[in-house]
Design a protein around this motif. Sequence first.
Motif, PDB file in Angstrom:
ATOM      1  N   VAL A 162      10.753  -1.206  -0.768  1.00  0.00           N
ATOM      2  CA  VAL A 162       9.615  -0.355  -0.429  1.00  0.00           C
ATOM      3  C   VAL A 162       8.437  -1.257  -0.072  1.00  0.00           C
ATOM      4  O   VAL A 162       8.050  -2.117  -0.863  1.00  0.00           O
ATOM      5  CB  VAL A 162       9.230   0.578  -1.612  1.00  0.00           C
ATOM      6  CG1 VAL A 162       8.077   1.483  -1.209  1.00  0.00           C
ATOM      7  CG2 VAL A 162      10.431   1.403  -2.039  1.00  0.00           C
ATOM      8  N   PHE A 163       7.891  -1.058   1.123  1.00  0.00           N
ATOM      9  CA  PHE A 163       6.713  -1.789   1.585  1.00  0.00           C
ATOM     10  C   PHE A 163       5.515  -0.857   1.527  1.00  0.00           C
ATOM     11  O   PHE A 163       5.641   0.357   1.642  1.00  0.00           O
ATOM     12  CB  PHE A 163       6.891  -2.278   3.034  1.00  0.00           C
ATOM     13  CG  PHE A 163       8.103  -3.121   3.268  1.00  0.00           C
ATOM     14  CD1 PHE A 163       8.035  -4.506   3.156  1.00  0.00           C
ATOM     15  CD2 PHE A 163       9.315  -2.557   3.624  1.00  0.00           C
ATOM     16  CE1 PHE A 163       9.147  -5.293   3.390  1.00  0.00           C
ATOM     17  CE2 PHE A 163      10.436  -3.332   3.858  1.00  0.00           C
ATOM     18  CZ  PHE A 163      10.343  -4.705   3.745  1.00  0.00           C
ATOM     19  N   GLY A 164       4.333  -1.451   1.410  1.00  0.00           N
ATOM     20  CA  GLY A 164       3.155  -0.605   1.454  1.00  0.00           C
ATOM     21  C   GLY A 164       1.869  -1.397   1.383  1.00  0.00           C
ATOM     22  O   GLY A 164       1.871  -2.615   1.188  1.00  0.00           O
ATOM     23  N   ILE A 165       0.757  -0.669   1.536  1.00  0.00           N
ATOM     24  CA  ILE A 165      -0.584  -1.225   1.387  1.00  0.00           C
ATOM     25  C   ILE A 165      -1.203  -0.641   0.145  1.00  0.00           C
ATOM     26  O   ILE A 165      -1.164   0.565  -0.086  1.00  0.00           O
ATOM     27  CB  ILE A 165      -1.459  -0.923   2.608  1.00  0.00           C
ATOM     28  CG1 ILE A 165      -0.852  -1.520   3.877  1.00  0.00           C
ATOM     29  CG2 ILE A 165      -2.873  -1.419   2.391  1.00  0.00           C
ATOM     30  CD1 ILE A 165      -0.801  -3.028   3.885  1.00  0.00           C
ATOM     31  N   GLY A 166      -1.763  -1.491  -0.710  1.00  0.00           N
ATOM     32  CA  GLY A 166      -2.342  -1.050  -1.960  1.00  0.00           C
ATOM     33  C   GLY A 166      -1.320  -1.136  -3.079  1.00  0.00           C
ATOM     34  O   GLY A 166      -0.108  -1.152  -2.853  1.00  0.00           O
ATOM     35  N   GLN A 167      -1.801  -1.186  -4.315  1.00  0.00           N
ATOM     36  CA  GLN A 167      -0.893  -1.153  -5.449  1.00  0.00           C
ATOM     37  C   GLN A 167      -0.129   0.170  -5.461  1.00  0.00           C
ATOM     38  O   GLN A 167      -0.615   1.198  -4.981  1.00  0.00           O
ATOM     39  CB  GLN A 167      -1.658  -1.327  -6.768  1.00  0.00           C
ATOM     40  CG  GLN A 167      -2.318  -2.682  -6.930  1.00  0.00           C
ATOM     41  CD  GLN A 167      -1.339  -3.811  -7.286  1.00  0.00           C
ATOM     42  OE1 GLN A 167      -0.128  -3.650  -7.199  1.00  0.00           O
ATOM     43  NE2 GLN A 167      -1.879  -4.957  -7.683  1.00  0.00           N
ATOM     44  N   TYR A 168       1.075   0.171  -6.009  1.00  0.00           N
ATOM     45  CA  TYR A 168       1.891   1.384  -6.060  1.00  0.00           C
ATOM     46  C   TYR A 168       1.193   2.465  -6.888  1.00  0.00           C
ATOM     47  O   TYR A 168       1.308   3.652  -6.607  1.00  0.00           O
ATOM     48  CB  TYR A 168       3.260   1.036  -6.650  1.00  0.00           C
ATOM     49  CG  TYR A 168       4.313   2.094  -6.440  1.00  0.00           C
ATOM     50  CD1 TYR A 168       4.794   2.394  -5.162  1.00  0.00           C
ATOM     51  CD2 TYR A 168       4.849   2.787  -7.510  1.00  0.00           C
ATOM     52  CE1 TYR A 168       5.768   3.345  -4.969  1.00  0.00           C
ATOM     53  CE2 TYR A 168       5.826   3.741  -7.329  1.00  0.00           C
ATOM     54  CZ  TYR A 168       6.281   4.016  -6.051  1.00  0.00           C
ATOM     55  OH  TYR A 168       7.255   4.979  -5.862  1.00  0.00           O
ATOM     56  N   PHE A 169       0.472   2.052  -7.911  1.00  0.00           N
ATOM     57  CA  PHE A 169      -0.355   2.982  -8.694  1.00  0.00           C
ATOM     58  C   PHE A 169      -1.442   2.189  -9.404  1.00  0.00           C
ATOM     59  O   PHE A 169      -1.408   0.970  -9.445  1.00  0.00           O
ATOM     60  CB  PHE A 169       0.504   3.754  -9.716  1.00  0.00           C
ATOM     61  CG  PHE A 169       1.182   2.893 -10.735  1.00  0.00           C
ATOM     62  CD1 PHE A 169       0.587   2.613 -11.945  1.00  0.00           C
ATOM     63  CD2 PHE A 169       2.426   2.339 -10.475  1.00  0.00           C
ATOM     64  CE1 PHE A 169       1.219   1.811 -12.887  1.00  0.00           C
ATOM     65  CE2 PHE A 169       3.078   1.544 -11.409  1.00  0.00           C
ATOM     66  CZ  PHE A 169       2.470   1.269 -12.603  1.00  0.00           C
TER      67      PHE A 169
ATOM     68  N   LYS B  72      -9.428 -10.755  -1.877  1.00  0.00           N
ATOM     69  CA  LYS B  72     -10.369 -10.246  -2.869  1.00  0.00           C
ATOM     70  C   LYS B  72     -11.567  -9.543  -2.263  1.00  0.00           C
ATOM     71  O   LYS B  72     -12.213  -8.739  -2.941  1.00  0.00           O
ATOM     72  CB  LYS B  72     -10.862 -11.404  -3.751  1.00  0.00           C
ATOM     73  CG  LYS B  72      -9.808 -11.969  -4.678  1.00  0.00           C
ATOM     74  CD  LYS B  72     -10.272 -13.256  -5.346  1.00  0.00           C
ATOM     75  CE  LYS B  72     -11.474 -13.034  -6.220  1.00  0.00           C
ATOM     76  NZ  LYS B  72     -11.860 -14.286  -6.931  1.00  0.00           N
ATOM     77  N   ARG B  73     -11.896  -9.809  -1.012  1.00  0.00           N
ATOM     78  CA  ARG B  73     -13.127  -9.290  -0.446  1.00  0.00           C
ATOM     79  C   ARG B  73     -12.880  -8.291   0.685  1.00  0.00           C
ATOM     80  O   ARG B  73     -13.809  -7.951   1.419  1.00  0.00           O
ATOM     81  CB  ARG B  73     -13.993 -10.441   0.053  1.00  0.00           C
ATOM     82  CG  ARG B  73     -14.422 -11.417  -1.022  1.00  0.00           C
ATOM     83  CD  ARG B  73     -15.398 -10.793  -2.012  1.00  0.00           C
ATOM     84  NE  ARG B  73     -16.650 -10.472  -1.395  1.00  0.00           N
ATOM     85  CZ  ARG B  73     -17.658 -11.331  -1.239  1.00  0.00           C
ATOM     86  NH1 ARG B  73     -17.532 -12.571  -1.698  1.00  0.00           N
ATOM     87  NH2 ARG B  73     -18.771 -10.965  -0.670  1.00  0.00           N
ATOM     88  N   ILE B  74     -11.651  -7.821   0.818  1.00  0.00           N
ATOM     89  CA  ILE B  74     -11.346  -6.757   1.768  1.00  0.00           C
ATOM     90  C   ILE B  74     -10.815  -5.585   0.968  1.00  0.00           C
ATOM     91  O   ILE B  74      -9.826  -5.721   0.246  1.00  0.00           O
ATOM     92  CB  ILE B  74     -10.316  -7.189   2.828  1.00  0.00           C
ATOM     93  CG1 ILE B  74     -10.829  -8.398   3.604  1.00  0.00           C
ATOM     94  CG2 ILE B  74     -10.000  -6.050   3.779  1.00  0.00           C
ATOM     95  CD1 ILE B  74      -9.841  -8.946   4.612  1.00  0.00           C
ATOM     96  N   PHE B  75     -11.460  -4.436   1.062  1.00  0.00           N
ATOM     97  CA  PHE B  75     -11.102  -3.305   0.211  1.00  0.00           C
ATOM     98  C   PHE B  75      -9.641  -2.900   0.410  1.00  0.00           C
ATOM     99  O   PHE B  75      -9.182  -2.680   1.528  1.00  0.00           O
ATOM    100  CB  PHE B  75     -12.014  -2.103   0.492  1.00  0.00           C
ATOM    101  CG  PHE B  75     -11.659  -0.893  -0.319  1.00  0.00           C
ATOM    102  CD1 PHE B  75     -11.856  -0.893  -1.691  1.00  0.00           C
ATOM    103  CD2 PHE B  75     -11.107   0.230   0.276  1.00  0.00           C
ATOM    104  CE1 PHE B  75     -11.512   0.209  -2.455  1.00  0.00           C
ATOM    105  CE2 PHE B  75     -10.769   1.330  -0.478  1.00  0.00           C
ATOM    106  CZ  PHE B  75     -10.973   1.324  -1.847  1.00  0.00           C
ATOM    107  N   ASN B  76      -8.922  -2.792  -0.710  1.00  0.00           N
ATOM    108  CA  ASN B  76      -7.525  -2.353  -0.736  1.00  0.00           C
ATOM    109  C   ASN B  76      -6.613  -3.222   0.121  1.00  0.00           C
ATOM    110  O   ASN B  76      -5.548  -2.757   0.556  1.00  0.00           O
ATOM    111  CB  ASN B  76      -7.413  -0.886  -0.294  1.00  0.00           C
ATOM    112  CG  ASN B  76      -6.221  -0.197  -0.919  1.00  0.00           C
ATOM    113  OD1 ASN B  76      -5.868  -0.468  -2.068  1.00  0.00           O
ATOM    114  ND2 ASN B  76      -5.588   0.697  -0.185  1.00  0.00           N
ATOM    115  N   ALA B  77      -7.001  -4.456   0.381  1.00  0.00           N
ATOM    116  CA  ALA B  77      -6.177  -5.357   1.197  1.00  0.00           C
ATOM    117  C   ALA B  77      -5.102  -5.972   0.307  1.00  0.00           C
ATOM    118  O   ALA B  77      -5.156  -7.143  -0.075  1.00  0.00           O
ATOM    119  CB  ALA B  77      -7.033  -6.430   1.841  1.00  0.00           C
ATOM    120  N   ILE B  78      -4.136  -5.122  -0.055  1.00  0.00           N
ATOM    121  CA  ILE B  78      -3.026  -5.523  -0.906  1.00  0.00           C
ATOM    122  C   ILE B  78      -1.739  -5.158  -0.177  1.00  0.00           C
ATOM    123  O   ILE B  78      -1.425  -3.970  -0.018  1.00  0.00           O
ATOM    124  CB  ILE B  78      -3.071  -4.825  -2.280  1.00  0.00           C
ATOM    125  CG1 ILE B  78      -4.393  -5.112  -2.993  1.00  0.00           C
ATOM    126  CG2 ILE B  78      -1.883  -5.246  -3.136  1.00  0.00           C
ATOM    127  CD1 ILE B  78      -4.581  -4.321  -4.273  1.00  0.00           C
TER     128      ILE B  78
END
Length: 404
Positions: A397-404, A373-379
Amino acid sequence: MNGQGSLVEKLEFIDAKRTKKSFIEKFIGMKQGMALDSAQMERDILRLKRLPSVANAYYLVAQTENGNYEVQYVLNENFTLIPFANLFSSSNDDFAFRVGLQEFNAFGRNITLGAFYQLDVYNSYGFAIRAPYLFTNNFGIAFNYNNFSTLEPVFLSSGTAEYRYGNTGVELLGLYEFDLKNRMELGFSFFVEDYEYLSGATNPQVPLNLNVDKHLFKLIFDHDGLDYFYYYVEGFRSLLNFQYVGSSDVNLPQFFIGFNDFTYYKRIGNRGNWANRLRLGLASNVNSPFAPFTVDNNLNIRGVGNTIDRGTGAIVLNTEYRHTLLERNSFVLQGNIFLDGGTWRNPGGDFNDFLDADNLRIYPGLGFRVMHKRIFNAIFRVDYGYGITPDAANGIVFGIGQYF
């Protein structure tokens, strides 16, 4: 709290450790000595929550002895130096990845500095600077340099060819915010595109090698009505991207392209979030195998594979329900169920192509998100899409951040 006789005697920024207080003072509308205005403070808080450096924000008001007010803006800041990675895989054994590093709050002024390296058969790299509030609290610039090289399928009437594709160029944009909900980007880029034939089908009308100087003019208009509570999102957003691409070679002719992403988010209870994205796009309908819209894992349809088709128009709908399964302090585990679907207009085709079953892809799937919650875009996200239309693939599909 809109009384014109009551002034803001003192304005403080609490827990602003990584973000410069001088930046916040310039960024917000409320100033010391102004009349207390709750509507202005609400606008300030919403703008602050949209900054990469701020996880959440709220204000406190206390009356002083002389009848004026002391205002505190309390910030829960993000950690903003973030590595990122995107990995793509499918049942066709395609594999590619991109890794990089971004600082979203350089110099404490919400300037983004970033660089990436990509392996998609060949090596690619680039760097970017984005300073949306460099000159005033609503005017800034962005600069990008990219050197891409990938293995690209080119779809010919006689079959599929494999080309090595290269794109090297620079881009400069001016960034302007009209108000709380509306902003614009306007700029241009110069780049060189090259295609080198490697294997597969050939066509006498399609060159084996191309090296073309090109230029691009871009307009982005963003109507953003989203509100945030940490990783939860609610509201409507419309993002228009319109481009003109000029070319020095008739084999890669000039064209216009425009697409609009409509996104809608709805909170469902305390733990649910319904997310939707509709993309409508059209480009000049040139009958060329190098059409600008692509069908791709990492762009629009999860599980479909890496660049499996191209077109001069696109209609894509992504919808998913995200549910928080576990939340412990700043750690969050979220599950999601999604449906990605889209259809494309063939190069040189007509609008009936959108109704052609051969151009339709539908991919339901499941995934999960691991978040901080406290690291920007740490998804960190993992999605598995399974195609239910004819001749469909499936993949992760892997990634960082929500898909959209």
